[in-house]
Design a protein around this motif. Structure first.
Motif, PDB file in Angstrom:
ATOM      1  N   ALA A 137     -41.665  25.142  44.835  1.00  0.00           N
ATOM      2  CA  ALA A 137     -40.806  26.324  44.838  1.00  0.00           C
ATOM      3  C   ALA A 137     -39.331  25.922  44.832  1.00  0.00           C
ATOM      4  O   ALA A 137     -38.502  26.566  44.186  1.00  0.00           O
ATOM      5  N   LEU A 138     -39.012  24.834  45.541  1.00  0.00           N
ATOM      6  CA  LEU A 138     -37.627  24.370  45.587  1.00  0.00           C
ATOM      7  C   LEU A 138     -37.173  23.847  44.230  1.00  0.00           C
ATOM      8  O   LEU A 138     -36.085  24.181  43.748  1.00  0.00           O
ATOM      9  N   LEU A 139     -38.024  23.036  43.589  1.00  0.00           N
ATOM     10  CA  LEU A 139     -37.624  22.385  42.350  1.00  0.00           C
ATOM     11  C   LEU A 139     -37.682  23.306  41.134  1.00  0.00           C
ATOM     12  O   LEU A 139     -36.941  23.108  40.167  1.00  0.00           O
ATOM     13  N   ILE A 140     -38.550  24.313  41.167  1.00  0.00           N
ATOM     14  CA  ILE A 140     -38.644  25.220  40.024  1.00  0.00           C
ATOM     15  C   ILE A 140     -37.450  26.155  39.943  1.00  0.00           C
ATOM     16  O   ILE A 140     -37.119  26.691  38.889  1.00  0.00           O
ATOM     17  N   GLY A 141     -36.768  26.335  41.089  1.00  0.00           N
ATOM     18  CA  GLY A 141     -35.560  27.155  41.091  1.00  0.00           C
ATOM     19  C   GLY A 141     -35.852  28.646  41.201  1.00  0.00           C
ATOM     20  O   GLY A 141     -36.978  29.053  41.526  1.00  0.00           O
ATOM     21  N   LYS A 142     -34.854  29.456  40.907  1.00  0.00           N
ATOM     22  CA  LYS A 142     -34.970  30.907  41.081  1.00  0.00           C
ATOM     23  C   LYS A 142     -34.920  31.690  39.769  1.00  0.00           C
ATOM     24  O   LYS A 142     -34.979  32.920  39.778  1.00  0.00           O
ATOM     25  N   ASN A 143     -34.819  31.004  38.655  1.00  0.00           N
ATOM     26  CA  ASN A 143     -34.720  31.697  37.373  1.00  0.00           C
ATOM     27  C   ASN A 143     -36.087  32.058  36.810  1.00  0.00           C
ATOM     28  O   ASN A 143     -36.479  31.644  35.719  1.00  0.00           O
ATOM     29  N   HIS A 144     -36.844  32.813  37.601  1.00  0.00           N
ATOM     30  CA  HIS A 144     -38.162  33.286  37.179  1.00  0.00           C
ATOM     31  C   HIS A 144     -38.530  34.496  38.034  1.00  0.00           C
ATOM     32  O   HIS A 144     -37.853  34.796  39.028  1.00  0.00           O
ATOM     33  N   THR A 145     -39.585  35.189  37.648  1.00  0.00           N
ATOM     34  CA  THR A 145     -40.034  36.379  38.394  1.00  0.00           C
ATOM     35  C   THR A 145     -41.433  36.193  38.960  1.00  0.00           C
ATOM     36  O   THR A 145     -42.095  37.158  39.331  1.00  0.00           O
ATOM     37  N   ILE A 146     -41.908  34.949  39.025  1.00  0.00           N
ATOM     38  CA  ILE A 146     -43.253  34.671  39.549  1.00  0.00           C
ATOM     39  C   ILE A 146     -43.248  34.852  41.065  1.00  0.00           C
ATOM     40  O   ILE A 146     -42.389  34.290  41.746  1.00  0.00           O
ATOM     41  N   PRO A 147     -44.194  35.645  41.603  1.00  0.00           N
ATOM     42  CA  PRO A 147     -44.200  35.873  43.058  1.00  0.00           C
ATOM     43  C   PRO A 147     -44.555  34.604  43.829  1.00  0.00           C
ATOM     44  O   PRO A 147     -45.297  33.747  43.337  1.00  0.00           O
TER      45      PRO A 147
END
Length: 235
Positions: free
Chosen positions: A55-65
């Motif tokens: 979750a940390l490395l994927i970042g926040k630019n997505h809408t996956i819960p």
């Protein structure tokens, strides 16, 4: 060496030195033994760790819960340290486990200072690099945990509350906050430190064996190359 605990070391105020290595087995014994607190940083281990790091490395630019997970709850320092201490209630490294089990079988549970000293001696017999400095580091760690307290804010609201008091009164005030030194705490620190020494020894031996194997393979290749050169008249 002088920065840690050399003959001419000078300590000024609150100062902490750290050493970090991907190959701790190659660090000089005398230098490594001056490190009081030993921490193995081995990356994600549990399911929660893997969720957190992804979750940390994927970042926040997505809408996956995120799903049913409390993000970074397991990474809280106090909780992580507490789990680490509990884990060392018993040894982890194979060599130290053998010493622990043999001691318990022959002498029973460790309950007194004499038992502690005897256990330390057994560790010394199994791992010669477990020296008197190891004992110093262990007892320092125990004392540090007992004194890991937060000084009340109101002590510093005015100079008279604490700073202007006499030495004995200050000492008494701090002593009231000091936590107890328990056998559980002592064994955790012994096992934490000794585990690291056995781990270094095992890695050092493994590295030495691998180096011997590598040299022998090179030697066999060299012998083959020399024989081929002799057959061709080039040797």
């Amino acid at each position: 060496m002088e920065a840690f605990a050399g003959a001419s070391t000078v300590v000024r105020g609150n100062c902490t030195f750290g050493m970090f290595s991907n190959y701790p087995e190659n660090v000089d014994d005398a230098l490594r033994q001056r490190a009081g607190a030993r921490w193995l940083v081995d990356g994600p281990q549990t399911e929660e760790d893997y969720i957190d790091i992804f979750a940390l490395l994927i970042g926040k630019n997505h809408t996956i819960p995120l799903g049913e997970h409390q993000l970074f709850a397991n990474q809280e320092i106090k909780r992580a340290v507490g789990i680490s201490y509990e884990k060392h209630g018993r040894p982890e490294e194979e060599g130290l486990v053998a010493v622990w089990e043999r001691f318990e079988k022959e002498r029973g549970r460790i309950e007194t200072l004499a038992d502690v000293g005897a256990y330390l001696h057994e560790i010394k017999l199994a791992e010669p690099r477990f020296t008197g400095r190891a004992i110093k580091n262990i007892t320092d760690a125990v004392k540090m945990r007992a004194m890991d307290v937060e000084l009340p804010d109101d002590w510093f609201a005015t100079p008279e509350a604490f700073m202007h008091k006499g030495y004995d009164e200050k000492k008494a005030m701090i002593a009231e906050l000091r936590g107890p030194v328990t056998m559980e705490m002592i064994l955790q620190e012994i096992n934490r430190y000794a585990d690291s020494e056995f781990r270094y020894a095992d890695k050092s031996d493994e590295a030495a064996v691998n180096e011997i194997i590598r040299r022998e393979r090179q030697r066999e290749r060299a012998i083959g190359a020399i024989e081929a050169m002799k057959r061709e008249g080039r040797w």
